[in-house]
Design a protein around this motif. Structure first.
Motif, PDB file in Angstrom:
ATOM      1  N   LEU A 191      -8.421  10.643  -2.002  1.00 20.80           N
ATOM      2  CA  LEU A 191      -8.400  10.945  -0.631  1.00 20.80           C
ATOM      3  C   LEU A 191      -7.257  10.813   0.008  1.00 20.80           C
ATOM      4  CD1 LEU A 191     -11.089   8.147   0.163  1.00 20.80           C
ATOM      5  CD2 LEU A 191     -11.520  10.638  -0.159  1.00 20.80           C
ATOM      6  N   TYR A 192      -6.093  10.603  -0.774  1.00 19.25           N
ATOM      7  CA  TYR A 192      -4.724  11.014  -0.125  1.00 19.25           C
ATOM      8  C   TYR A 192      -4.496  12.210   0.252  1.00 19.25           C
ATOM      9  CZ  TYR A 192      -2.113  12.969  -4.018  1.00 19.25           C
ATOM     10  OH  TYR A 192      -1.691  13.950  -5.030  1.00 19.25           O
ATOM     11  N   VAL A 222     -12.229   2.114   3.006  1.00 18.83           N
ATOM     12  CA  VAL A 222     -11.486   3.103   2.462  1.00 18.83           C
ATOM     13  C   VAL A 222     -10.630   3.536   3.721  1.00 18.83           C
ATOM     14  CG1 VAL A 222     -12.455   4.108   0.575  1.00 18.83           C
ATOM     15  CG2 VAL A 222     -12.708   5.358   2.900  1.00 18.83           C
ATOM     16  N   LYS A 223      -9.213   3.707   3.573  1.00 14.30           N
ATOM     17  CA  LYS A 223      -8.219   3.899   4.252  1.00 14.30           C
ATOM     18  C   LYS A 223      -7.782   5.134   4.704  1.00 14.30           C
ATOM     19  CE  LYS A 223      -6.358  -0.764   3.421  1.00 14.30           C
ATOM     20  NZ  LYS A 223      -7.442  -1.520   4.328  1.00 14.30           N
ATOM     21  N   CYS A 224      -8.483   6.316   3.839  1.00 11.91           N
ATOM     22  CA  CYS A 224      -8.065   7.700   4.150  1.00 11.91           C
ATOM     23  C   CYS A 224      -9.425   8.558   4.373  1.00 11.91           C
ATOM     24  CB  CYS A 224      -7.609   8.023   2.818  1.00 11.91           C
ATOM     25  SG  CYS A 224      -5.855   7.426   2.621  1.00 11.91           S
ATOM     26  N   ARG A 228      -5.559  13.394   3.803  1.00 13.53           N
ATOM     27  CA  ARG A 228      -5.461  12.675   5.016  1.00 13.53           C
ATOM     28  C   ARG A 228      -4.118  12.953   5.883  1.00 13.53           C
ATOM     29  NH1 ARG A 228      -2.774   8.240   1.506  1.00 13.53           N
ATOM     30  NH2 ARG A 228      -0.605   8.655   1.520  1.00 13.53           N
ATOM     31  N   CYS A 234       0.228   5.706  -0.235  1.00 15.14           N
ATOM     32  CA  CYS A 234      -0.634   5.491  -1.180  1.00 15.14           C
ATOM     33  C   CYS A 234      -1.301   6.854  -1.588  1.00 15.14           C
ATOM     34  CB  CYS A 234      -1.781   4.553  -0.815  1.00 15.14           C
ATOM     35  SG  CYS A 234      -2.884   4.068  -2.292  1.00 15.14           S
ATOM     36  N   THR A 235      -1.118   7.175  -3.130  1.00 15.28           N
ATOM     37  CA  THR A 235      -1.872   8.165  -3.748  1.00 15.28           C
ATOM     38  C   THR A 235      -2.942   7.748  -4.916  1.00 15.28           C
ATOM     39  OG1 THR A 235       0.109   8.358  -5.437  1.00 15.28           O
ATOM     40  CG2 THR A 235       0.028   9.643  -3.140  1.00 15.28           C
ATOM     41  N   ARG A 236      -3.333   6.221  -4.570  1.00 17.15           N
ATOM     42  CA  ARG A 236      -3.996   5.828  -5.942  1.00 17.15           C
ATOM     43  C   ARG A 236      -5.281   6.095  -5.850  1.00 17.15           C
ATOM     44  NH1 ARG A 236      -0.928   2.025  -3.046  1.00 17.15           N
ATOM     45  NH2 ARG A 236      -0.036   0.272  -4.067  1.00 17.15           N
ATOM     46  N   CYS A 237      -5.855   7.147  -5.120  1.00 15.91           N
ATOM     47  CA  CYS A 237      -7.192   7.897  -5.177  1.00 15.91           C
ATOM     48  C   CYS A 237      -7.111   9.140  -4.547  1.00 15.91           C
ATOM     49  CB  CYS A 237      -8.533   7.112  -4.712  1.00 15.91           C
ATOM     50  SG  CYS A 237      -8.951   7.234  -2.969  1.00 15.91           S
ATOM     51  N   THR A 287     -11.003   1.654  -5.836  1.00 17.94           N
ATOM     52  CA  THR A 287      -9.513   1.687  -5.823  1.00 17.94           C
ATOM     53  C   THR A 287      -8.900   0.989  -4.518  1.00 17.94           C
ATOM     54  OG1 THR A 287      -9.588   3.742  -7.068  1.00 17.94           O
ATOM     55  CG2 THR A 287      -7.643   3.386  -5.864  1.00 17.94           C
ATOM     56  N   CYS A 288      -9.719   1.378  -3.499  1.00 22.59           N
ATOM     57  CA  CYS A 288      -8.921   1.029  -1.911  1.00 22.59           C
ATOM     58  C   CYS A 288      -9.522  -0.383  -1.691  1.00 22.59           C
ATOM     59  CB  CYS A 288      -9.544   2.178  -0.767  1.00 22.59           C
ATOM     60  SG  CYS A 288      -8.494   1.958   0.387  1.00 22.59           S
ATOM     61  N   LEU A 304       0.668  -1.101  -0.107  1.00 21.12           N
ATOM     62  CA  LEU A 304       0.015  -0.039  -0.020  1.00 21.12           C
ATOM     63  C   LEU A 304       0.923   1.360   0.054  1.00 21.12           C
ATOM     64  CD1 LEU A 304      -2.865   0.907   0.173  1.00 21.12           C
ATOM     65  CD2 LEU A 304      -2.790   1.047   2.676  1.00 21.12           C
TER      66      LEU A 304
HETATM   67  S1  SF4 Z   1      -8.304   5.711   0.326  1.00 20.12           S
HETATM   68 FE1  SF4 Z   1      -7.114   4.035  -0.172  1.00 20.12          FE
HETATM   69  S2  SF4 Z   1      -6.558   3.992  -2.224  1.00 20.12           S
HETATM   70 FE2  SF4 Z   1      -7.282   5.969  -1.711  1.00 20.12          FE
HETATM   71  S3  SF4 Z   1      -5.422   6.925  -1.309  1.00 20.12           S
HETATM   72 FE3  SF4 Z   1      -6.039   6.153   0.525  1.00 20.12          FE
HETATM   73  S4  SF4 Z   1      -5.055   4.389   0.959  1.00 20.12           S
HETATM   74 FE4  SF4 Z   1      -4.808   4.898  -1.455  1.00 20.12          FE
END
Ligand code: SF4
Length: 271
Positions: free
Chosen positions: A91-92, A155-157, A95, A86-89, A172-173, A83
């Motif tokens: 929400l990063y 989601v993690k952020c 956070r 992460c900047t995949r979506c 994505t998450c 992970l």
């Molecule tokens: S919500 Fe998940 S996919 Fe999106 S930036 Fe955070 S960890 Fe990455």
């Protein structure tokens, strides 16, 4: 607001042994922005990973760093490393800390919520604010400790302003969550709130229809020797803080889980 609030209404829930996996396609948007206000909202289109071929899934699973790692502690560590920052979506952007998940990597019971709030974002751990305290009380009422279960979110952020995570963010998450579930291999899971339930189950239905039954749940491509988890749905603790009258209903849901896991609740003590 103590743990024994969950003992007060103990009527039985009829268990449904057949998984109800029929996915409704009704699309109804919601104008509410906070999870605690959304529990009984009309159905919306759930954010699910599109169906792909089993062989393709297996190739994806085989390419993950934790594939073939038997020790769940090591496997979860590999997933967390994968992970990364992460900047995949999108929400990063808002956070403070990624909220990966916490608890026993071999837990029989796993709770899945929607996403981090302000306290979780600050501390990097799920369910640590007021809602987290209530979740802890729910777990205690079941005769368990927080460290006995595994807790994570869709989601993690933290979504800005605690808004509902959007479909692309969930899509994505959530594969990371699926990998965590496939690693922990819980016997039972509890989806906390409508957003978690709809994302996990790909079912568009109000909480009144989602609760009170079992669903079979197993991430695609997970260990063939694991029979999967039985998943129940209950109210998000944040919703219960807003509407404590529903605690009895949540307790019914947890009793269903306890019965399945063979957990006998601790005796009620004088308060
Ligand atoms: S919500 Fe998940 S996919 Fe999106 S930036 Fe955070 S960890 Fe990455």
């Amino acid at each position: 607001m103590g743990i024994y609030d969950f003992y007060r209404r103990e009527s039985r829930i009829a268990e449904q042994t057949e998984a109800d996996s029929a996915a409704a396609e009704t699309v109804v948007s919601s104008s509410l922005s906070h999870s605690e206000l959304r529990e009984e909202m009309a159905a919306r289109k759930s954010a699910v990973v599109p169906a792909i071929a089993e062989t393709e899934i297996l190739e994806i699973v085989k390419s993950t760093p934790e594939y073939g790692v038997a020790d769940p502690v090591a496997a979860l560590k590999l997933i967390r490393e994968d992970l990364g920052d992460c900047t995949r979506c999108k929400l990063y952007k808002g956070r403070t800390k990624i909220v990966f998940g916490v608890g026993d990597p071999r837990a029989e019971l796993m709770f899945v919520g929607e996403g981090p709030g302000a306290d979780e974002d600050a501390q990097g751990e799920p369910f640590v604010g007021r809602a987290g305290q209530l979740l802890n009380n729910m777990i205690k009422a079941m005769g368990l400790r927080r460290e006995d279960v595994y807790i994570a979110n869709i989601v993690k952020c933290r979504p800005p302003g605690n808004r509902q995570p959007e479909r692309d963010e969930c899509e994505t998450c959530s594969p990371f969550l699926m990998r965590q579930i496939a690693t922990v291999k819980p016997k039972a899971m509890v989806a906390l709130g409508a957003t978690a339930a709809k994302n996990l189950l790909a079912i568009n239905a109000p909480m009144s229809e989602l609760r009170g039954r079992w669903y079979d749940f197993k991430p695609a491509g997970s260990d063939p020797s694991w029979s999967g988890a039985r998943l129940a749905v209950t109210y998000h603790p944040a919703f219960l803080l807003r509407d404590p009258r529903q605690k009895g209903e949540a307790w019914k849901d947890l009793q269903m889980v306890m019965k399945y896991l063979g957990i006998v609740p601790p005796p009620k003590t004088a308060q």
